[in-house]
Design a protein around this motif. Structure first.
Motif, PDB file in Angstrom:
ATOM      1  N   SER A 486       0.833  -1.205   0.000  1.00 50.94           N
ATOM      2  CA  SER A 486       0.000   0.000   0.000  1.00 50.94           C
ATOM      3  C   SER A 486       0.865   1.252   0.000  1.00 50.94           C
ATOM      4  O   SER A 486       1.865   1.343   0.715  1.00 50.94           O
ATOM      5  CB  SER A 486      -0.925  -0.005   1.221  1.00 50.94           C
ATOM      6  N   LYS A 487       0.474   2.228  -0.803  1.00 48.86           N
ATOM      7  CA  LYS A 487       1.232   3.473  -0.930  1.00 48.86           C
ATOM      8  C   LYS A 487       0.634   4.607  -0.108  1.00 48.86           C
ATOM      9  O   LYS A 487       1.214   5.688  -0.039  1.00 48.86           O
ATOM     10  CB  LYS A 487       1.303   3.871  -2.405  1.00 48.86           C
ATOM     11  N   TRP A 488      -0.522   4.364   0.499  1.00 39.97           N
ATOM     12  CA  TRP A 488      -1.178   5.434   1.251  1.00 39.97           C
ATOM     13  C   TRP A 488      -0.924   5.342   2.751  1.00 39.97           C
ATOM     14  O   TRP A 488      -1.360   6.208   3.511  1.00 39.97           O
ATOM     15  CB  TRP A 488      -2.675   5.440   0.962  1.00 39.97           C
ATOM     16  N   ASP A 490       1.888   5.395   5.785  1.00 42.09           N
ATOM     17  CA  ASP A 490       3.279   5.744   6.063  1.00 42.09           C
ATOM     18  C   ASP A 490       3.962   4.563   6.740  1.00 42.09           C
ATOM     19  O   ASP A 490       3.310   3.590   7.147  1.00 42.09           O
ATOM     20  CB  ASP A 490       3.348   6.990   6.950  1.00 42.09           C
ATOM     21  N   GLU A 639      -1.834  11.507   8.642  1.00 41.59           N
ATOM     22  CA  GLU A 639      -1.957  11.423   7.184  1.00 41.59           C
ATOM     23  C   GLU A 639      -2.580  10.100   6.752  1.00 41.59           C
ATOM     24  O   GLU A 639      -3.468  10.065   5.886  1.00 41.59           O
ATOM     25  CB  GLU A 639      -0.577  11.583   6.538  1.00 41.59           C
ATOM     26  N   SER A 640      -2.131   8.994   7.352  1.00 40.52           N
ATOM     27  CA  SER A 640      -2.685   7.681   6.995  1.00 40.52           C
ATOM     28  C   SER A 640      -4.161   7.600   7.356  1.00 40.52           C
ATOM     29  O   SER A 640      -4.968   7.016   6.614  1.00 40.52           O
ATOM     30  CB  SER A 640      -1.909   6.571   7.702  1.00 40.52           C
ATOM     31  N   ASN A 643      -6.171   9.361   4.759  1.00 40.39           N
ATOM     32  CA  ASN A 643      -6.283   8.523   3.559  1.00 40.39           C
ATOM     33  C   ASN A 643      -7.314   7.411   3.765  1.00 40.39           C
ATOM     34  O   ASN A 643      -8.086   7.084   2.856  1.00 40.39           O
ATOM     35  CB  ASN A 643      -4.928   7.911   3.215  1.00 40.39           C
ATOM     36  N   ARG A 646     -10.778   8.834   3.476  1.00 43.24           N
ATOM     37  CA  ARG A 646     -11.104   9.124   2.073  1.00 43.24           C
ATOM     38  C   ARG A 646     -11.497   7.852   1.330  1.00 43.24           C
ATOM     39  O   ARG A 646     -12.479   7.839   0.572  1.00 43.24           O
ATOM     40  CB  ARG A 646      -9.898   9.785   1.397  1.00 43.24           C
ATOM     41  N   LYS A 647     -10.759   6.779   1.543  1.00 40.16           N
ATOM     42  CA  LYS A 647     -11.077   5.516   0.870  1.00 40.16           C
ATOM     43  C   LYS A 647     -12.392   4.936   1.386  1.00 40.16           C
ATOM     44  O   LYS A 647     -13.183   4.378   0.619  1.00 40.16           O
ATOM     45  CB  LYS A 647      -9.929   4.524   1.063  1.00 40.16           C
ATOM     46  N   TRP A 776      -7.166  -1.017  -0.454  1.00 38.68           N
ATOM     47  CA  TRP A 776      -5.739  -1.150  -0.171  1.00 38.68           C
ATOM     48  C   TRP A 776      -4.903  -0.723  -1.365  1.00 38.68           C
ATOM     49  O   TRP A 776      -3.773  -0.352  -1.236  1.00 38.68           O
ATOM     50  CB  TRP A 776      -5.404  -2.592   0.225  1.00 38.68           C
TER      51      TRP A 776
END
Length: 776
Positions: A486-488, A490, A639-640, A643, A646-647, A776
Motif C-alpha cells: 500500500s502506498k497510502w 506511512d 496522514e494515513s 487517507n 477518504r477511501k 488497499w
C-alpha cells in the motif's frame, strides 16, 4: 464385477454415471424399478466399448452409438414380447420399463459423449457432483453475467425457492440451520457415547429430565417456591407488607434461588484498559439487551385464575404492571444504552443515588467490600441507569413486586408441565417448537460447554480443522502483501498494521481447552444438580453459572478467555476487537460453506471470503481503533488516517446509491460501512490467496455440467453464498449492519478488475463501471 470405462487415466464407474443421470435416485432404486440390471450393463458396455476391464480407448462416432442403441432396444423389445405372452396384464408395466430403459440409455450416452469429447478433465467426486448440482440449480443463465451477476448466479434460487410463513426469507444459512438442527437433535435424543466423563453424563441427565413429563412441576410446587422468596402481593393480598420489599433485596433473593434476576439491569465482569495502559477487571452494569417476557398481557389473567389470586384487584394490578413495563421498555431501547460511563467504585453511591451499591455488590458477589474495591476500583454503567433508578424511586413498590413475580412465574412455566408451558408461551408470544429443540435451547443456556464439546466431537474432524487453518495462513499472507504494497500508509502505520495482522489469533471450530482432558471436569467439579425435577435442576445450574460469572472478577483474563470462543453450534464467524481474534465455528463449516472432495476454488470463494471478511474487521472504521493487543489505541498517523477516511468515503458513497428491493429506500452506506469494507477486501484477499495456491498446485478438475473456467467458478461460488429469497412485500431488514445480499455480491464484484477480466465484461457495462473503490 464393476464395469468401468476410462478416458486416459480417469476411470468412471457405472454407478457414478447412473448418479449423474438421476441425481435424486440411487442405483438400487432405479434397478429395482426397472427390474433388469443386466440389460443396462450390457447396454453400458456396448456403447462404451468395454468388455470386463477392457479400456475405453476408441472414439465411437454418433452413428455407431445410435446403431448400438437401436440393437439394444430391439433386444429389449424381444424380451418384453415374451413377457406380454405370459401375462397380458403386464403390458402397462412393461411399457413403463421400456421408457425407463430408453431414458437411462440416452442419459448414459449423452454423459459419456460429453466426458469423451471434453478437452479438460471433470471432477466426479461426491463433493463435486453435489456442488455442480446446486450451482446449476441456483443459476439463471438467461441473465447476462456482466449485466447483473447476482441474478445470473442466484436467479434460479430466487425462482425455485418458496418462503413459507412465518419465515420472512430463505437463504443459504437458513438452509444450513436445518442441517445443524438435525445434528443437534441426534445429540439431544440419542444415547450418549460410552466412556465420557461426568460433565457429559450431566448433560444427558438433563436431556432426559427435559423429555420426561412425569418430572415436571405443577402449580403447587411453583407456589411453594414463590412463598419462600417472600410472597407475591397479588397472592398475599392485604397481608403483603409493603415495607418489607425493596427491589435490590428481591434481585439478590432471585439470584440465590437460581431464578433470573436481570429484570432491571444485568451485572457483568469485563476487562478494561485504564489510563496507565493496565488491563484490569471491572464491574459493568447494562440496561441494553433486556426485555420483558410479557408480550401479550391479556393472558396474564390465566395466571390470576391458576393461582387463585385476588381477582378484585387483578385488573388494576395488571394495568399498573403493563404501564411500568412500557416505561422500562423505553429505557431499555434508548440509543444511549450503548454508551458507558466509567467512574470510581468508591464514589458509586453518590453518583448512582438510591441504592447502597457496595453493599449490593458484596451480597451479589459473596465477597467483602474491600475485595470488590481491590479487584474493581472502577465501575461502568450507561447514562440510562440514572433514568432507571428514578423510575424505580417513582414507582409503587407493589407494582415493582408484581412485575418481578410475573416475570419469575413465566420463566418457571417454561420448565413446568405442558399446560403451564403453553400458558407461558401465549403470554410471551413464543412459538411452540419441537420438544427436542426446547431441550437444546435449555442446554445452550445452562449446561452449554459439554454440549459444545459433544457437537465438536461428533461433527468436526481434524482434517477440516487443518484445512481451514491452512486457508487462514494463506489469506493472512495475502493481507500482509497488500499492507506492505500500500502506498497510502506511512512506514510507522504500515508497521503497526503488519504487527496487528500477525498478532491476530484464530479459533477454528473450538478453543483447545474445550477438548483437553480434565478441563471440563475441573470446571464443573462444584456443580451439584437437584434431579428431583426439571425446574429444580435448572435452578441448580443457574446458581452455579451465576457464581462462575461473578468469580471472573477475581480471575485473570487468560483464565476465562477460552469460554468466550466455545460455542461450536452457532452458524457464525466473527471478529473480536478486544482480543484481536477471529472465530470460525464448527457449525458454519458444513456444506455448502465448506466441503471436502471438491475443488479448492469453491472453499476459497466461500469460507475463504468469510475468513478474509472477519480479518478485515480488524482494519475497518471500528476495528482500526484497536491495537494488536485488543486495546483501544490510536496507532494511525494523521496522514494515513485521512487517507483511510477518504477511501472509506468512496465505499460509503457507492453503497448509498443502492436501493432496497421493492422499496423506495436507499441503503445506509454509513451504517453498513464496516461490513462493506470487510466484504470488499475479504473477497479480494481470498481470491489472491486462491491464485497463489493455484500457482504451486496441479490444475483442478472442473465441475461437471458447468462450462466455465476455474476463475469464473470461483466468482459463481462466492455469489451463491449470498443467494436469498424474500417473502413477498418484505424488503429485507433495513436496519441490518450488512448490506442486502444482492449488493454484497454486486458491490464487491464491480470493484474488482479481476472479475471483469475473467468474465470479459466490457468497460462501462453494469458489472464493470469505470469508477471503482480501491481500498488497499
Amino acid at each position: 464385477m464393476d464395469y468401468l470405462f476410462r478416458r486416459k487415466k480417469k476411470r468412471i464407474s457405472y454407478e457414478t454415471l447412473m448418479q449423474l443421470a438421476f441425481p435424486k435416485a440411487t442405483v438400487a432404486i432405479i434397478t429395482s424399478t426397472i427390474g433388469d440390471r443386466t440389460l443396462f450393463e450390457e447396454t453400458y458396455n456396448r456403447f462404451t466399448g468395454v468388455r470386463d476391464s477392457e479400456n475405453f480407448i476408441h472414439d465411437d462416432t454418433i452413428p455407431a452409438i445410435i446403431g448400438r442403441l437401436g440393437e439394444t432396444v430391439s433386444q429389449t423389445k424381444w424380451k418384453l414380447k415374451k413377457t406380454f405372452k405370459r401375462n397380458k396384464e403386464d403390458v402397462v408395466s412393461a411399457v413403463v420399463k421400456l421408457l425407463w430403459i430408453l431414458c437411462v440409455i440416452l442419459a448414459i450416452v449423452i454423459i459419456a459423449l460429453l466426458i469423451k469429447r471434453s478437452p479438460k478433465p471433470i471432477c466426479l467426486t461426491q463433493g463435486c457432483i453435489k456442488s455442480a448440482h446446486y450451482a446449476l440449480k441456483y443459476m439463471d443463465t438467461s441473465v447476462e453475467p456482466c449485466t447483473n451477476f447476482y441474478d445470473f448466479a442466484c436467479g434460479g434460487f430466487i425462482k425455485k425457492t418458496i418462503v413459507d410463513p412465518p419465515h420472512l426469507e430463505v437463504n443459504i444459512f437458513s438452509k444450513m440451520t436445518n442441517i445443524v438442527n438435525q445434528q443437534l437433535k441426534s445429540l439431544i435424543i440419542e444415547p450418549l457415547p460410552q466412556n465420557l466423563t461426568r460433565p457429559y453424563q450431566l448433560l444427558k441427565t438433563m436431556c432426559n429430565l427435559c423429555h420426561n413429563e412425569t418430572q415436571k412441576e405443577g402449580v403447587k410446587v411453583i407456589e411453594e417456591i414463590l412463598a419462600r422468596i417472600g410472597g407475591w402481593p397479588m397472592m398475599k393480598g392485604s397481608k403483603w407488607d409493603i415495607n418489607s420489599f425493596h427491589w435490590a433485596d428481591m434481585i439478590l433473593k432471585l439470584k440465590d434461588f437460581g431464578l433470573p434476576y436481570s429484570h432491571f439491569f444485568s451485572v457483568n465482569v469485563e476487562h478494561y484498559l485504564d489510563d496507565n495502559n493496565t488491563l484490569q477487571n471491572i464491574i459493568q452494569l447494562k440496561t441494553s439487551g433486556i426485555s420483558s417476557s410479557i408480550k401479550n398481557d391479556t393472558y396474564l389473567y390465566d395466571i390470576v385464575k391458576l393461582f387463585d389470586l385476588e381477582e378484585s384487584k387483578a385488573a388494576e394490578d395488571i394495568q399498573s404492571v403493563v404501564l411500568f413495563m412500557n416505561n422500562l421498555s423505553t429505557i431499555f431501547k434508548s440509543p444511549n444504552n450503548r454508551e458507558m460511563v466509567i467512574e470510581d467504585m468508591i464514589n458509586v453511591n453518590n453518583i448512582l443515588q438510591g441504592e447502597h451499591w457496595l453493599s449490593f455488590f458484596k451480597n451479589l458477589f459473596k465477597r467483602s467490600q474491600e475485595e470488590i474495591l481491590q479487584k474493581s476500583p472502577l465501575i461502568a454503567f450507561p447514562p440510562t441507569l440514572k433514568q432507571l433508578l428514578n423510575l424505580l424511586n417513582e414507582t409503587n413498590k407493589r407494582v415493582q413486586a408484581n412485575y418481578l413475580f410475573f416475570e419469575t412465574v413465566i420463566w418457571m412455566f417454561h420448565y413446568a408441565d405442558d399446560h403451564l408451558r403453553y400458558i407461558g408461551q401465549r403470554i410471551s408470544n413464543a412459538r411452540n417448537p419441537p420438544r427436542w429443540y426446547e431441550c437444546f435451547q435449555d442446554m445452550h443456556k445452562s449446561l452449554n460447554l459439554p454440549l459444545y464439546s459433544l457437537y465438536a466431537k461428533k461433527y468436526f474432524s481434524n482434517g477440516t480443522k487443518n484445512a481451514v487453518e491452512a486457508l487462514i495462513v494463506n489469506i493472512r499472507t495475502e493481507l500482509l502483501k497488500l499492507i506492505e504494497a500500500s502506498k497510502w500508509l506511512d512506514a510507522e502505520t504500515k508497521k503497526n498494521a503488519v504487527e496487528k495482522a500477525l498478532s491476530m489469533a484464530s479459533y477454528v471450530g473450538y478453543p483447545p481447552p474445550l477438548e483437553e482432558p480434565g478441563v471440563l471436569d475441573a470446571y464443573y467439579k462444584e456443580l451439584k444438580i437437584d434431579t428431583s425435577s426439571y425446574l429444580k435442576s435448572i435452578m441448580s445450574i443457574t446458581i452455579f453459572n451465576s457464581n462462575k460469572t461473578f468469580n471472573k472478577l477475581f480471575q485473570s483474563k487468560e483464565e476465562t478467555k477460552w469460554i468466550t470462543h466455545a460455542d461450536t453450534t452457532v452458524i457464525n464467524a466473527y471478529y473480536m476487537p478486544s482480543q484481536n481474534c477471529i472465530d470460525i465455528s464448527v457449525a458454519i463449516l458444513n456444506e455448502p460453506i465448506f466441503g471436502t472432495n471438491r475443488p479448492s476454488y469453491i472453499n476459497y470463494a466461500k469460507v475463504g471470503m468469510i475468513i478474509g471478511h472477519e480479518m478485515m474487521h480488524g482494519f475497518d472504521h471500528k476495528g482500526s481503533k484497536y491495537d494488536k493487543n485488543g486495546n483501544l489505541a490510536n496507532w494511525w498517523s494523521k496522514e494515513s488516517l485521512q487517507n483511510f477516511v477518504r477511501k472509506a468515503k468512496c465505499i460509503e458513497k457507492q453503497y448509498s446509491n443502492y436501493t432496497f428491493p421493492g422499496l423506495h429506500r436507499k441503503v445506509d452506506g454509513k451504517h453498513t460501512l464496516g461490513e462493506n469494507i470487510a466484504d470488499n477486501i475479504g473477497l479480494q484477499i481470498a481470491h489472491l490467496a486462491y491464485k497463489t495456491w493455484r500457482e504451486s498446485n496441479e490444475p483442478e478438475n472442473k465441475l461437471p455440467g458447468l462450462n466455465y473456467t476455474r476463475n469464473q467458478q470461483f466468482w459463481i461460488s462466492f455469489a451463491q453464498t449470498w443467494c436469498q429469497k424474500l417473502q413477498d412485500n418484505y424488503p429485507g431488514n433495513v436496519f441490518d449492519v450488512h448490506s442486502p445480499p444482492r449488493y454484497r455480491v454486486i458491490g464487491t464484484l464491480t470493484n474488482l478488475r479481476e472479475f471483469a477480466r475473467d468474465f470479459k465484461c466490457p468497460k462501462h457495462s453494469p458489472m464493470n463501471p469505470p469508477q471503482k473503490c480501491d481500498f488497499w
